[in-house]
Scaffold this motif. Structure first.
Motif, PDB file in Angstrom:
ATOM      1  N   ILE A 134       0.834  -1.201   0.000  1.00  0.00           N
ATOM      2  CA  ILE A 134       0.000   0.000   0.000  1.00  0.00           C
ATOM      3  C   ILE A 134       0.868   1.250   0.000  1.00  0.00           C
ATOM      4  O   ILE A 134       0.607   2.218  -0.737  1.00  0.00           O
ATOM      5  N   ALA A 135       1.927   1.260   0.822  1.00  0.00           N
ATOM      6  CA  ALA A 135       2.819   2.418   0.857  1.00  0.00           C
ATOM      7  C   ALA A 135       3.485   2.628  -0.502  1.00  0.00           C
ATOM      8  O   ALA A 135       3.591   3.758  -0.993  1.00  0.00           O
ATOM      9  N   PHE A 136       3.934   1.534  -1.127  1.00  0.00           N
ATOM     10  CA  PHE A 136       4.592   1.650  -2.430  1.00  0.00           C
ATOM     11  C   PHE A 136       3.614   2.161  -3.485  1.00  0.00           C
ATOM     12  O   PHE A 136       3.968   3.020  -4.308  1.00  0.00           O
ATOM     13  N   THR A 137       2.395   1.637  -3.487  1.00  0.00           N
ATOM     14  CA  THR A 137       1.401   2.060  -4.468  1.00  0.00           C
ATOM     15  C   THR A 137       1.083   3.546  -4.338  1.00  0.00           C
ATOM     16  O   THR A 137       0.987   4.272  -5.339  1.00  0.00           O
ATOM     17  N   ALA A 138       0.910   4.017  -3.099  1.00  0.00           N
ATOM     18  CA  ALA A 138       0.602   5.431  -2.870  1.00  0.00           C
ATOM     19  C   ALA A 138       1.752   6.318  -3.332  1.00  0.00           C
ATOM     20  O   ALA A 138       1.550   7.320  -4.040  1.00  0.00           O
ATOM     21  N   ALA A 139       2.974   5.963  -2.945  1.00  0.00           N
ATOM     22  CA  ALA A 139       4.130   6.771  -3.337  1.00  0.00           C
ATOM     23  C   ALA A 139       4.369   6.684  -4.842  1.00  0.00           C
ATOM     24  O   ALA A 139       4.676   7.690  -5.494  1.00  0.00           O
ATOM     25  N   VAL A 171      -2.801  13.003  -3.958  1.00  0.00           N
ATOM     26  CA  VAL A 171      -2.724  11.743  -4.697  1.00  0.00           C
ATOM     27  C   VAL A 171      -2.364  10.587  -3.771  1.00  0.00           C
ATOM     28  O   VAL A 171      -2.997   9.521  -3.799  1.00  0.00           O
ATOM     29  N   ALA A 172      -1.324  10.747  -2.965  1.00  0.00           N
ATOM     30  CA  ALA A 172      -0.885   9.647  -2.099  1.00  0.00           C
ATOM     31  C   ALA A 172      -1.987   9.237  -1.133  1.00  0.00           C
ATOM     32  O   ALA A 172      -2.219   8.044  -0.916  1.00  0.00           O
ATOM     33  N   ARG A 173      -2.683  10.223  -0.552  1.00  0.00           N
ATOM     34  CA  ARG A 173      -3.759   9.882   0.389  1.00  0.00           C
ATOM     35  C   ARG A 173      -4.920   9.197  -0.318  1.00  0.00           C
ATOM     36  O   ARG A 173      -5.522   8.262   0.225  1.00  0.00           O
ATOM     37  N   THR A 174      -5.235   9.640  -1.531  1.00  0.00           N
ATOM     38  CA  THR A 174      -6.329   9.009  -2.278  1.00  0.00           C
ATOM     39  C   THR A 174      -5.984   7.576  -2.659  1.00  0.00           C
ATOM     40  O   THR A 174      -6.790   6.663  -2.476  1.00  0.00           O
ATOM     41  N   LEU A 175      -4.770   7.361  -3.180  1.00  0.00           N
ATOM     42  CA  LEU A 175      -4.380   6.013  -3.574  1.00  0.00           C
ATOM     43  C   LEU A 175      -4.241   5.095  -2.366  1.00  0.00           C
ATOM     44  O   LEU A 175      -4.577   3.906  -2.435  1.00  0.00           O
ATOM     45  N   ALA A 176      -3.743   5.638  -1.248  1.00  0.00           N
ATOM     46  CA  ALA A 176      -3.650   4.823  -0.041  1.00  0.00           C
ATOM     47  C   ALA A 176      -5.038   4.437   0.455  1.00  0.00           C
ATOM     48  O   ALA A 176      -5.275   3.279   0.838  1.00  0.00           O
ATOM     49  N   ALA A 177      -5.973   5.400   0.471  1.00  0.00           N
ATOM     50  CA  ALA A 177      -7.340   5.093   0.902  1.00  0.00           C
ATOM     51  C   ALA A 177      -7.970   4.045  -0.005  1.00  0.00           C
ATOM     52  O   ALA A 177      -8.647   3.117   0.466  1.00  0.00           O
TER      53      ALA A 177
END
Length: 414
Positions: A118-123, A347-353
């Motif tokens: 999840i961290a990698f996907t968001a970043a 973006v990072a918060r949206t992708l992490a969510a």
């Protein structure tokens, strides 16, 4: 075709890093269910619990990662996530070599890998949006999608053969090493990356944890796409461990056959990902997502009718080919649409969510379907998932929604 267009040296390193980790993941496809079934002699409920608990707890651990990643340089976060996955996965062959491997360790490793994913996907999503202009995002996402499916096509048969020759944890070691190589590739990207300026309060607040979900749930088109994704991904992934039990235990498939029925159809993912940009240029994002969102829901019910031997292999290959071709078109268009309709500072918060919610939905449905399989049978549980998938297109919007205000319209064009 999208593969011929140059997106620059830095994207080349990013794509290469993604490719090597994807091929490692493909090589290790289904490794944990295989280890649970063949080494630890786990049943359907335990195999489902392994998939569910790892995702659920990993998603819970990852909840604060979105806001944390948002205001940090993205490449160091991606490297750290790769190194965490490398260390966690390498612990499995180490424990196996000393005769200490346990079901509990597989659970812990699953949690660590899920949170790091999840961290990698968001970043990675935030870094890609900053790296490329908007008109190149669909090209990039199509390349990532084609790489995913090519890795899944090549990896599982090789992984199945490696398990037969060298033992059940071989593919886990290869997967771990692929993350180490990915970290080195991301480091080689080079260049400077400015530290994102923090907006609002100087410290992380409780409200920051919800910003990604707030953006998704208030967006008129992202919201239905979000709920559709939760349902579709959850039901498809909930079927995976049950299909492993059915094919490996009940129907007597060999590990190489199990890998083959998932690898061969991935040619559909290559075809779909290469068609995505051309279809969007002809019909528009909304129509492509709507059409292929409906089509991808029509296949999985066929898995309930799988039989032993060659007929069973052909049926699974046909079902997976149809499903994966549709996903190959749909996924890069959805990924691009999300980036296009999300401001750079969220973006990072949206992708992490999005990832946390997807992992939670998969975990919940996997656990529920594991219980259903234990009470009834894996075949009945697969049939139930397939029937429910047929209803998921009802969650998609039928018409494209115009931007509600000029601010949103301006954001969508930047």
């Amino acid at each position: 075709m999208t593969g011929r267009r140059s997106l620059g040296r830095r994207f080349g390193w990013l794509w290469a890093s993604y490719a090597v980790s994807s091929y490692g993941t493909g090589f290790g496809f289904g490794a944990f269910p295989l280890i649970a079934v063949l080494v630890l002699h786990a049943g359907p409920a335990e195999v489902a619990a392994l998939s569910a608990a790892g995702r659920a707890v990993g998603a819970l651990v990852a909840v604060p990662l979105g806001p944390w990643v948002e205001f940090r340089r993205k490449r160091p976060v991606m490297i750290a996530a790769d190194l965490v996955r490398f260390a966690a996965l390498m612990s499995v062959p180490a424990a196996f070599a000393f005769g200490r491997l346990s079901f509990a360790q597989l659970l812990v490793v699953s949690v660590c890998v899920a949170a790091a994913n999840i961290a990698f996907t968001a970043a990675g999503g935030a870094y890609l949006k900053a790296l490329l202009p908007p008109e190149d995002l669909l090209v990039a996402n199509s390349r990532f999608e084609s790489t995913t499916w090519s890795a899944t096509m090549v990896g599982p048969p090789l992984g199945g053969a490696a398990i037969g020759l060298f033992g059940p944890v071989t593919t886990v070691m290869a997967d771990a090493l692929s993350y180490l190589l990915s970290a080195l590739g991301i480091r080689a990207i080079g260049g400077t990356e400015p530290r994102p300026a923090r907006t609002g309060a100087p410290r992380l607040r409780a409200g920051d944890l919800l910003e990604g979900w707030r953006h998704i749930l208030t967006h008129p088109v992202l919201r239905p796409l979000f709920f559709n994704t939760l349902a579709v991904n959850g039901l498809i992934m909930a079927s995976e461990p049950l299909l492993a039990v059915l094919l490996l235990n009940r129907l007597g498939f060999a590990p190489w056959q199990y890998g083959l029925v998932f690898a061969a159809p991935c040619i559909g993912g290559l075809v779909g990902s290469r068609l995505a940009r051309r279809l969007v240029a002809r019909s528009g994002q909304h129509r492509v997502m709507r059409t292929f969102g409906v089509l991808r829901a029509c296949w999985s019910v066929g898995l309930a009718f799988v039989q032993p031997g060659l007929p069973g292999i052909l049926l699974v290959v046909a079902v997976q080919l149809g499903l994966i071709t549709c996903c190959g078109v749909y996924n890069p268009v959805l990924s691009t649409y999300r980036l296009d309709h999300t401001d750079p500072d969220r973006v990072a918060r949206t992708l992490a969510a999005w990832s946390v919610s997807t992992s939670t939905a998969i975990a919940a449905l996997t656990a529920a379907w594991g219980l259903l399989a234990a009470v009834t049978s894996p075949r009945i549980a697969l049939a139930a998932a397939g029937v429910l998938l047929l209803a998921t297109p009802l969650l998609l919007r039928r018409r494209e929604h115009a931007p509600q205000n000029t601010a949103e319209q301006a954001a969508s064009l930047t």
